[in-house]
Design a protein around this motif. Structure first.
Motif, PDB file in Angstrom:
ATOM      1  N   PHE A 103       0.885  -1.373   0.004  1.00 49.04           N
ATOM      2  CA  PHE A 103      -0.207   0.038  -0.134  1.00 49.04           C
ATOM      3  C   PHE A 103       1.015   1.342  -0.055  1.00 49.04           C
ATOM      4  CE2 PHE A 103      -2.190   3.560   2.423  1.00 49.04           C
ATOM      5  CZ  PHE A 103      -3.460   3.466   1.661  1.00 49.04           C
ATOM      6  N   GLY A 104       1.813   1.124   0.833  1.00 48.97           N
ATOM      7  CA  GLY A 104       2.815   2.294   0.782  1.00 48.97           C
ATOM      8  C   GLY A 104       3.573   2.854  -0.442  1.00 48.97           C
ATOM      9  N   ILE A 105       4.145   1.541  -1.066  1.00 48.53           N
ATOM     10  CA  ILE A 105       4.580   1.580  -2.273  1.00 48.53           C
ATOM     11  C   ILE A 105       3.627   2.300  -3.508  1.00 48.53           C
ATOM     12  CG2 ILE A 105       5.894   0.459  -4.296  1.00 48.53           C
ATOM     13  CD1 ILE A 105       6.833  -1.607  -2.180  1.00 48.53           C
ATOM     14  N   MET A 106       2.231   1.540  -3.394  1.00 51.56           N
ATOM     15  CA  MET A 106       1.483   2.227  -4.368  1.00 51.56           C
ATOM     16  C   MET A 106       1.036   3.638  -4.331  1.00 51.56           C
ATOM     17  SD  MET A 106       0.447  -0.532  -6.336  1.00 51.56           S
ATOM     18  CE  MET A 106      -1.251  -0.445  -6.922  1.00 51.56           C
ATOM     19  N   MET A 107       1.420   4.104  -2.852  1.00 56.96           N
ATOM     20  CA  MET A 107       0.782   5.456  -2.633  1.00 56.96           C
ATOM     21  C   MET A 107       1.825   6.463  -3.310  1.00 56.96           C
ATOM     22  SD  MET A 107      -2.143   5.712  -1.429  1.00 56.96           S
ATOM     23  CE  MET A 107      -1.904   7.491  -1.005  1.00 56.96           C
ATOM     24  N   VAL A 108       3.144   6.089  -3.180  1.00 56.96           N
ATOM     25  CA  VAL A 108       4.140   6.970  -3.710  1.00 56.96           C
ATOM     26  C   VAL A 108       3.848   7.724  -4.843  1.00 56.96           C
ATOM     27  CG1 VAL A 108       6.818   7.193  -4.273  1.00 56.96           C
ATOM     28  CG2 VAL A 108       5.771   6.060  -2.174  1.00 56.96           C
ATOM     29  N   PRO A 109       3.811   6.995  -6.107  1.00 54.45           N
ATOM     30  CA  PRO A 109       3.600   7.733  -7.437  1.00 54.45           C
ATOM     31  C   PRO A 109       2.109   8.374  -7.337  1.00 54.45           C
ATOM     32  CG  PRO A 109       2.959   5.177  -7.711  1.00 54.45           C
ATOM     33  CD  PRO A 109       3.587   5.308  -6.116  1.00 54.45           C
ATOM     34  N   ILE A 110       1.184   8.164  -6.739  1.00 56.01           N
ATOM     35  CA  ILE A 110       0.011   8.713  -6.475  1.00 56.01           C
ATOM     36  C   ILE A 110       0.165   9.950  -5.883  1.00 56.01           C
ATOM     37  CG2 ILE A 110      -2.149   8.694  -5.347  1.00 56.01           C
ATOM     38  CD1 ILE A 110      -2.326   5.841  -5.753  1.00 56.01           C
ATOM     39  N   ILE A 111       0.955  10.007  -4.803  1.00 57.49           N
ATOM     40  CA  ILE A 111       1.347  11.247  -4.005  1.00 57.49           C
ATOM     41  C   ILE A 111       1.909  12.175  -5.093  1.00 57.49           C
ATOM     42  CG2 ILE A 111       2.304  12.508  -2.129  1.00 57.49           C
ATOM     43  CD1 ILE A 111       1.643   9.958  -0.723  1.00 57.49           C
ATOM     44  N   VAL A 112       2.922  11.667  -5.876  1.00 59.31           N
ATOM     45  CA  VAL A 112       4.076  12.465  -6.572  1.00 59.31           C
ATOM     46  C   VAL A 112       3.303  13.040  -7.717  1.00 59.31           C
ATOM     47  CG1 VAL A 112       5.941  12.309  -8.207  1.00 59.31           C
ATOM     48  CG2 VAL A 112       6.112  11.069  -6.033  1.00 59.31           C
ATOM     49  N   ILE A 113       2.208  12.310  -8.421  1.00 59.23           N
ATOM     50  CA  ILE A 113       1.493  12.891  -9.389  1.00 59.23           C
ATOM     51  C   ILE A 113       0.650  13.949  -9.103  1.00 59.23           C
ATOM     52  CG2 ILE A 113      -0.294  12.207 -11.055  1.00 59.23           C
ATOM     53  CD1 ILE A 113       0.734   9.627 -11.168  1.00 59.23           C
ATOM     54  N   LEU A 114      -0.179  13.894  -7.857  1.00 62.22           N
ATOM     55  CA  LEU A 114      -0.797  14.625  -7.324  1.00 62.22           C
ATOM     56  C   LEU A 114      -0.091  16.194  -7.058  1.00 62.22           C
ATOM     57  CD1 LEU A 114      -3.283  12.807  -5.040  1.00 62.22           C
ATOM     58  CD2 LEU A 114      -3.830  13.842  -7.148  1.00 62.22           C
TER      59      LEU A 114
END
Length: 254
Positions: A103-114
């Motif tokens: 979950f933490g790894i998947m959240m990294v690109p989401i946060i970066v994109i936002l």
């Protein structure tokens, strides 16, 4: 390895196992649904919100752990039994940590994109146009939301492809969290296209299940679970002793 990885064959195996073990599988699915329904009655205010979240994580981890064990055993020719859930629970802590790590790894690109979207001037206020009576504002808001959703989905799908085997390696091979992630990442590298085809076939199965309404979704879910275990076994045959020791793309090829 690529020659023995067949997404269609995995789905066919999943369907065959679904028909063979339908009663037990339906019992497990219904039990999980009942537990989730009961979870919905828990209060979500104050400290109970944290308690509810932790219980949800624990139940989800236990479910993933047990079903991973059961489906792998079914693919290997064993009869699925409710007792297999208990046999797999010694890996409960590792499964919880794995789910948190993924979950933490998947959240990294989401946060970066936002963050990048905000820096580049993405208009958050424009999203309010989705509920606007002005068709032009609504169209603009939907375009903005669609673009943002697409940008987020691309890395999520890619990471989902690379980590698809991690829970299975953890349960089947007894590896730790980091080693399971590493093994999945390495093994998925040369077959990313076939994994994507497999995911599309599973998505198609869910669409068929949705068309068939309530019962169809249960059947599609069971088929997907067995199919994924069959696909895992194609990549990690039972005879391989250690899928991690090879540091390059030859992992699981020997």
């Amino acid at each position: 390895m690529e020659n023995r990885v067949n997404p269609t064959a995995a789905v066919k195996t999943g369907w065959s196992l679904t028909k063979e073990h339908l009663i037990v599988s339906l019992g497990l699915i219904l039990g999980y649904c009942v537990v989730n329904m009961l979870m919905g009655f828990l209060p979500t205010e104050g400290i109970m919100s944290l308690v509810s979240s932790l219980l949800t994580l624990a139940i989800s981890s236990a479910w993933t752990l047990g079903m991973t064990r059961i489906t792998i055993c079914a693919v290997d020719g064993e009869e699925p039994q409710f007792s297999m859930f208990g046999e797999a629970m010694h890996r409960f802590g590792s499964m919880v940590l794995l789910m948190l790590a993924l979950f933490g790894i998947m959240m990294v690109p989401i946060i970066v994109i936002l963050i990048i979207a905000l820096i580049l001037g993405f208009n958050v206020d424009a999203l309010e146009g989705i509920v606007s009576s002005n068709p032009y504002e609504m169209m603009e808001a939907m375009q903005s939301m669609g673009m943002l959703f697409l940008l987020i989905m691309i890395p999520c799908i890619y990471l989902g492809i690379r980590f698809i085997f991690a829970p299975y390696v953890l349960v089947d091979r007894g590896l730790g969290v980091i080693d399971s992630i590493k093994a999945s990442w390495t093994a998925s590298a040369p077959i990313q296209g076939r994994i994507l085809v497999f995911m599309l076939l599973i998505f198609l199965a869910y669409i068929i299940g949705f068309v068939c309404f309530f019962v169809g979704l249960f059947i599609s879910t069971i088929t997907a679970l067995y199919a994924q275990a069959a696909f895992y076994r194609q990549v990690f045959p039972a005879g391989i002793q250690d899928p991690l020791m090879v540091e390059d793309a030859n992992v699981v090829m020997n």
